[in-house]
Write a protein that holds these residues in place. Sequence first.
Motif, PDB file in Angstrom:
ATOM      1  N   ASP A  84      -0.568   6.444  -5.454  1.00 59.22           N
ATOM      2  CA  ASP A  84      -1.375   7.298  -4.583  1.00 59.22           C
ATOM      3  C   ASP A  84      -1.586   6.551  -3.272  1.00 59.22           C
ATOM      4  OD1 ASP A  84      -1.868   9.347  -6.593  1.00 59.22           O
ATOM      5  OD2 ASP A  84      -3.124   7.848  -7.563  1.00 59.22           O
ATOM      6  N   LYS A  85      -0.872   6.984  -2.224  1.00 60.22           N
ATOM      7  CA  LYS A  85      -0.939   6.258  -0.961  1.00 60.22           C
ATOM      8  C   LYS A  85      -2.336   6.332  -0.363  1.00 60.22           C
ATOM      9  CE  LYS A  85       3.889   6.772   0.427  1.00 60.22           C
ATOM     10  NZ  LYS A  85       4.827   7.236   1.483  1.00 60.22           N
ATOM     11  N   MET A 112       0.835  -1.204   0.000  1.00 63.60           N
ATOM     12  CA  MET A 112       0.000   0.000   0.000  1.00 63.60           C
ATOM     13  C   MET A 112       0.866   1.249   0.000  1.00 63.60           C
ATOM     14  SD  MET A 112      -2.922  -0.987   2.828  1.00 63.60           S
ATOM     15  CE  MET A 112      -3.705  -2.607   2.825  1.00 63.60           C
ATOM     16  N   ASN A 113       1.919   1.219   0.777  1.00 66.39           N
ATOM     17  CA  ASN A 113       2.807   2.373   0.902  1.00 66.39           C
ATOM     18  C   ASN A 113       3.532   2.679  -0.401  1.00 66.39           C
ATOM     19  OD1 ASN A 113       3.938   4.345   2.851  1.00 66.39           O
ATOM     20  ND2 ASN A 113       5.865   3.352   2.331  1.00 66.39           N
ATOM     21  N   GLU A 114       3.636   1.695  -1.271  1.00 69.82           N
ATOM     22  CA  GLU A 114       4.347   1.872  -2.540  1.00 69.82           C
ATOM     23  C   GLU A 114       3.426   2.207  -3.704  1.00 69.82           C
ATOM     24  OE1 GLU A 114       6.445  -1.784  -2.895  1.00 69.82           O
ATOM     25  OE2 GLU A 114       7.896  -1.318  -1.298  1.00 69.82           O
ATOM     26  N   LYS A 171      -5.936  12.677   7.097  1.00 68.40           N
ATOM     27  CA  LYS A 171      -4.588  12.164   7.338  1.00 68.40           C
ATOM     28  C   LYS A 171      -3.871  12.976   8.410  1.00 68.40           C
ATOM     29  CE  LYS A 171      -0.290  10.934   4.980  1.00 68.40           C
ATOM     30  NZ  LYS A 171       0.397  10.823   3.652  1.00 68.40           N
ATOM     31  N   ASP A 181       2.594   6.460   6.980  1.00 60.09           N
ATOM     32  CA  ASP A 181       1.828   7.377   6.143  1.00 60.09           C
ATOM     33  C   ASP A 181       0.507   6.780   5.683  1.00 60.09           C
ATOM     34  OD1 ASP A 181       3.716   9.411   6.278  1.00 60.09           O
ATOM     35  OD2 ASP A 181       4.835   8.649   4.557  1.00 60.09           O
ATOM     36  N   VAL A 182       0.291   5.515   5.992  1.00 59.83           N
ATOM     37  CA  VAL A 182      -0.933   4.820   5.591  1.00 59.83           C
ATOM     38  C   VAL A 182      -1.832   4.565   6.801  1.00 59.83           C
ATOM     39  CG1 VAL A 182      -1.878   2.687   4.602  1.00 59.83           C
ATOM     40  CG2 VAL A 182       0.149   3.760   3.566  1.00 59.83           C
ATOM     41  N   ALA A 196       3.925   1.213   8.036  1.00 60.37           N
ATOM     42  CA  ALA A 196       3.457   2.181   7.030  1.00 60.37           C
ATOM     43  C   ALA A 196       2.849   3.385   7.734  1.00 60.37           C
ATOM     44  CB  ALA A 196       2.440   1.537   6.095  1.00 60.37           C
TER      45      ALA A 196
END
Length: 490
Positions: A191-192, A186-188, A331, A227-228, A225
Amino acid sequence: MKTFVVNKKQIGLAAVVTLLMASCQQIQLEQKPEQGKSWLAGDHHVHTHYSVKWDNSVFPPTPIIGGDAKYSTALNAQMAAHYGLSWMVVTDHGGPNRAKLALEQAYPELVASRKALPQILQFYGMEFDVPGNSPGGRHASFIMPHSPTEAEQLYQIESRYNGRQGVPPGPEKAEDAFMLQALKAMNELPDKPLLLVNHPARLATGFRQYNKVTPEQLRDWQDTAPDVVIGMTGAEGHQAATLNPDGSTDANAIRGEYPHYPTMGGYDQMTARLGGVWDSLLSEGRHWWVTGVSDSHGHYTDGWADFWPGQYAKTYVYADKNYDSIFAALKAGQVFVTTGDLIDALFVEVAVKNSTKTATAGQTLTVKPDDELVLRVRFRDPNSNNGGGFNPQVQRVDVIQGLITGPVQNRNNDEAPDTKVTKRFYATDWANKDGYSQFELPLGKVSKSQYLRLRGTNNKNELEPEADAKGENPWFDLWFYSNPVFIKLQ
């Protein structure tokens, strides 16, 4: 655009079909941008009839549309807009070949609903089945940012990593480590996405007896992750489980469908317990947010256990009304959650006196040892009936402070013993100005880094959220929670 007025107390399927069809003919197909940030209510956990059951008598299993949720995307969106939402996320369940069903059928329906109902922003997502040794009950709202390739990116993750995808799912999906692989994937993505853990303590076997989802796993997922993985639901879905179709209560029903240990004021124990899991995560300095959802599958007036999206719980973000701004605010933790429309705006600000330095929810205020700090709070209690036909009043607001002590040694830690209620404010303690209630609290000088969050209720004398009794009417037990402001001492 034509305006429709319907009875907010009980709105079942039959009552809204005509409403939906008529309104879709009246609205324009192109969304007009709205300028200026404001508090925008939403719901990141909404099921449509593409949350299917599966016919396993044939191979491969075939989907049974409407098997586990009742309504179309457009009907959910129409009712969400009716109850004051500006945005929602479609999060249908997974299954043996759900990824293909979503890409070929569910997503086109979402695109059509966006065009028919542009006044409510409709994000694409799914209820991700978390891989692990006990996949049942381990779910998360997987939210894609709005983009031309959102469906393909979600398909890429779901088809490979969702815990229930496959006939049967591969043996690797029985391992907790596979969830970490999923998060890395997902992190890669170009669009996260965002991931919020749904009903984390729903299958807890008792108070602080976590099952399926543990504090250690929450830490592992966010560390993999950051940022996720941004947080968890606090105000849970299925809050209408104690209501009969006529609005009376069922004395044997369980609010929120928490079978072994109940919600507390309608909130998961991982959120509601002072100095508990949420505070333990915050005391590490983690950006860990809480939200509120409907988890809507079917309305209680149709014999199900749910409210319409936005009818009871709302997640507010401070944003412009467009996809990117709402996603970014979620976020960043510029968020508060409320039930029963107890409030519809909340500004929490920590400021350095005689300075322009301030921070609000989700932000960090960096201070010096000799800085004098003050907390400023403004909230709005709407003078109107909520989705149950009541006009509740805020009776008390609690200011909660906790120290930031850094990473814990025990990854399963669920305690923050330094977290406390610093002060309780009652109606006589706040002033009213321009439709807002407001108060200040001098914080003085701080000697340690810390965080501050707010909690409010319509129950003046319930000092801590109590475990919800069977048959409890959810409309009489309302709470709101702010997300934290961090104070970092230089």
